[in-house]
Design an enzyme around this catalytic site. Structure first.
Site, PDB file in Angstrom:
ATOM      1  N   LYS A 133       1.006  -1.088  -0.045  1.00  0.00           N
ATOM      2  CA  LYS A 133      -0.112   0.083  -0.071  1.00  0.00           C
ATOM      3  C   LYS A 133       0.849   1.181   0.008  1.00  0.00           C
ATOM      4  CE  LYS A 133      -4.591   0.862   0.068  1.00  0.00           C
ATOM      5  NZ  LYS A 133      -5.530  -0.045  -0.062  1.00  0.00           N
TER       6      LYS A 133
HETATM    7  P1  NAD Z   1     -12.945   7.575  -2.968  1.00  0.00           P
HETATM    8  O1  NAD Z   1     -12.066   8.582  -2.456  1.00  0.00           O
HETATM    9  O2  NAD Z   1     -13.458   7.404  -4.150  1.00  0.00           O
HETATM   10  O3  NAD Z   1     -14.310   7.804  -1.955  1.00  0.00           O
HETATM   11  C1  NAD Z   1     -14.332   7.850  -0.527  1.00  0.00           C
HETATM   12  C2  NAD Z   1     -15.669   8.476  -0.130  1.00  0.00           C
HETATM   13  O4  NAD Z   1     -15.730   8.393   1.379  1.00  0.00           O
HETATM   14  C3  NAD Z   1     -16.134   9.740  -0.692  1.00  0.00           C
HETATM   15  O5  NAD Z   1     -17.487  10.052  -1.006  1.00  0.00           O
HETATM   16  C4  NAD Z   1     -15.882  10.810   0.586  1.00  0.00           C
HETATM   17  O6  NAD Z   1     -16.583  11.986   0.609  1.00  0.00           O
HETATM   18  C5  NAD Z   1     -16.250   9.839   1.785  1.00  0.00           C
HETATM   19  N1  NAD Z   1     -15.514  10.179   3.073  1.00  0.00           N
HETATM   20  C6  NAD Z   1     -14.213  10.576   3.145  1.00  0.00           C
HETATM   21  N2  NAD Z   1     -14.022  10.441   4.376  1.00  0.00           N
HETATM   22  C7  NAD Z   1     -15.046  10.267   5.128  1.00  0.00           C
HETATM   23  C8  NAD Z   1     -15.602  10.372   6.486  1.00  0.00           C
HETATM   24  N3  NAD Z   1     -14.792  10.852   7.459  1.00  0.00           N
HETATM   25  N4  NAD Z   1     -16.981  10.143   6.809  1.00  0.00           N
HETATM   26  C9  NAD Z   1     -17.596   9.569   5.605  1.00  0.00           C
HETATM   27  N5  NAD Z   1     -17.463   9.777   4.456  1.00  0.00           N
HETATM   28  C10 NAD Z   1     -15.994   9.834   3.956  1.00  0.00           C
HETATM   29  O7  NAD Z   1     -12.543   6.333  -2.260  1.00  0.00           O
HETATM   30  P2  NAD Z   1     -12.782   4.860  -2.626  1.00  0.00           P
HETATM   31  O8  NAD Z   1     -11.828   4.518  -3.544  1.00  0.00           O
HETATM   32  O9  NAD Z   1     -14.139   4.799  -2.816  1.00  0.00           O
HETATM   33  O10 NAD Z   1     -12.223   3.885  -1.174  1.00  0.00           O
HETATM   34  C11 NAD Z   1     -13.190   3.856  -0.146  1.00  0.00           C
HETATM   35  C12 NAD Z   1     -12.730   2.919   0.688  1.00  0.00           C
HETATM   36  O11 NAD Z   1     -12.706   1.483   0.035  1.00  0.00           O
HETATM   37  C13 NAD Z   1     -11.483   2.940   1.319  1.00  0.00           C
HETATM   38  O12 NAD Z   1     -11.439   2.346   2.776  1.00  0.00           O
HETATM   39  C14 NAD Z   1     -10.666   2.064   0.565  1.00  0.00           C
HETATM   40  O13 NAD Z   1      -9.350   1.784   1.097  1.00  0.00           O
HETATM   41  C15 NAD Z   1     -11.560   0.959   0.207  1.00  0.00           C
HETATM   42  N6  NAD Z   1     -11.165   0.203  -1.086  1.00  0.00           N
HETATM   43  C16 NAD Z   1     -11.229   0.979  -2.201  1.00  0.00           C
HETATM   44  C17 NAD Z   1     -11.110   0.151  -3.349  1.00  0.00           C
HETATM   45  C18 NAD Z   1     -10.991   0.771  -4.820  1.00  0.00           C
HETATM   46  O14 NAD Z   1     -10.893  -0.019  -5.671  1.00  0.00           O
HETATM   47  N7  NAD Z   1     -11.194   1.946  -5.065  1.00  0.00           N
HETATM   48  C19 NAD Z   1     -10.741  -1.361  -3.312  1.00  0.00           C
HETATM   49  C20 NAD Z   1     -10.887  -1.896  -2.048  1.00  0.00           C
HETATM   50  C21 NAD Z   1     -11.152  -1.086  -1.226  1.00  0.00           C
END
Ligand code: NAD
Length: 420
Positions: free
Chosen positions: A108
């Site tokens: 990561k």
């Molecule tokens: P992103 O940046 O696209 O979206 C994050 C979302 O969460 C946004 O809507 C943001 O406004 C919101 N957010 C941020 N802080 C917040 C808070 N304190 N309270 C409420 N909402 C909040 O990110 P993503 O890619 O959707 O990732 C989200 C989660 O999923 C993370 O934990 C990431 O590690 C995990 N994840 C992502 C992927 C991927 O393919 N993108 C894969 C596996 C896991």
């Protein structure tokens, strides 16, 4: 105070790991090396800002394990990024890749920055400088980044270009989640959210819950939460609440997700959206709503001990990594809440990243139908394995997933042997 002083995510991961090792009757020597990331790199990222001033950001790349293959994991831009968080996220990638049985280890990366304060040019310069700084440990056979919080296909495109410029030829396989035009895969953008919907349907089926009659609340409206919301909505399910960092929206009769997605695309947030029957809720209120299914898809440590006691959902599907603290996890289990853990629930992204990498290495591209059906097959197979292990050992699905993952990684380590 730094958040990892309150909740130490790496220590949380170690505690769960020890419990999985106990169930597997492993001796400490069998998995001791897995308690330490193989490599931790901290870099200074100086960037010339548009006004001519220099700002120096701190970046990280941690490779937890390469026992089962090249290291794999996303890159996050967030003001809360620190080494301990990146270490925990890298270890979770090792377990996630092992749960879905794809030939990767875990890594990561991240930069401690609030990207909303940067211009596009500053963002690009920061990304390229960070890539150059961690470049010696990247590569299609070594370590392959992907998008995570606040990074997207454009950022992956800059990483691919920077790496390729240093090599002197195009290397699409160094990164996944790229734009389609430079070797990205169809279906990758939606893959994590799609995987979340696949496991939600499966757990509902196993528990004889009719999803068409159920209500869903989703925290986070980004790549994972926003996509899951849209796919649930397209299936005709009732998504009653969604939120982003600025707050949430609630309508017990169901939200029009297509409309909210359009609004969010234009304004960059769901805040300010209004429609008949829709009220505003805070992120904490959203977690406590009277819903059947809760899908935390934002950040770590959202479901704490205090919140867990009052959760009304019957099912929690972890779209985010580490949204539930260890203490909260115990309370939910005791209260009979079924939780599908992150290392299974959000693995769809890394599965299609794997497909993207394979397509890049072979220079051949598959159609979206093929990709989505292979994703479904892998998610369901992995779900089944985790479910059976948790039933056999009478433990939670999280522990079942860790037992499956640890066993696979330890076996790989034993077969390879200890170097030198
Ligand atoms: P992103 O940046 O696209 O979206 C994050 C979302 O969460 C946004 O809507 C943001 O406004 C919101 N957010 C941020 N802080 C917040 C808070 N304190 N309270 C409420 N909402 C909040 O990110 P993503 O890619 O959707 O990732 C989200 C989660 O999923 C993370 O934990 C990431 O590690 C995990 N994840 C992502 C992927 C991927 O393919 N993108 C894969 C596996 C896991």
């Amino acid at each position: 105070m730094i958040k990892s002083e309150v909740y130490d995510p790496y220590q949380n991961m170690l505690d769960v790991l020890d419990e999985a090792a106990r169930i597997l009757s492993y001796e400490p020597n069998d998995y001791l090396a897995l308690k330490y990331p193989e490599r931790e790199l901290t870099v200074a990222v100086p960037v010339e800002m548009d006004d001519g001033n220099i700002q120096v950001f701190t970046g990280y790349r941690v490779q937890h394990s390469s026992s089962r293959g090249p290291c794999k994991g996303g890159i996050r831009y967030h003001p809360g990024v620190d080494l301990n968080e990146v270490k925990a996220l890298s270890a979770w990638m090792t377990w996630k890749c092992a749960v879905v049985n794809i030939p990767y280890g875990g890594a990561k990366g991240g930069i401690r920055v609030d990207p909303s304060k940067l211009s596009q040019n500053e963002l690009e310069r920061m990304t390229r400088r960070y890539t150059a700084a961690i470049l010696p440990i990247l590569g299609p056979e070594r370590d392959i980044p992907a998008p995570d919080v606040n990074t997207n296909a454009s950022v992956m495109g800059w990483i691919m270009d920077t790496y390729s410029m240093f090599k002197g030829y195009a290397v699409p396989g160094v990164v996944t989640g790229k734009p389609i035009e430079i070797g990205g895969s169809l279906g990758r953008k939606e893959a994590t959210g799609r995987g979340v919907t696949i496991v939600t349907d499966e757990i509902a089926f196993r528990k004889s819950i009719d999803m068409q009659k159920s209500s869903i609340a989703i925290q986070g409206f980004g790549n994972v939460g926003g996509t899951a919301a849209r796919l649930f909505y397209e299936k005709g399910y009732r998504v009653v609440a969604v939120s982003d960092v600025n707050g949430g929206l609630y309508n017990p009769n169901g939200l029009n997700i297509a409309d909210i997605s359009n609004y969010a695309q234009q304004s960059g947030t769901i805040k300010g959206y209004s429609a008949k029957g829709v009220t505003e809720v805070t992120n904490n209120e959203l977690l406590l709503l009277p819903v059947d299914v809760l899908v935390p898809s934002a950040m770590e440590n959202q479901i704490t001990e205090e919140i867990a006691r009052d959760i009304k959902a019957k099912i929690i599907v972890e779209g985010a990594n580490g949204p539930t603290t260890v203490e909260a996890d115990k309370i939910l289990y005791e209260n009979g809440v079924t939780l599908v853990p992150d290392i299974l629930a959000n693995a769809g992204g890394v599965v299609v990243s794997y497909f993207e990498w394979v397509q890049n290495l072979q220079a051949i591209f598959w159609d979206e139908h093929e990709i989505n059906s292979m994703l479904k097959k892998i998610m369901l197979r992995s779900f089944d394995e985790v479910y059976n292990i948790s039933k056999q050992n009478n433990v939670s699905l999280r522990m079942g997933a860790y037992v499956l993952a640890l066993d696979r990684v330890v076996k790989a380590k034993k077969i390879r042997g200890m170097f030198p």
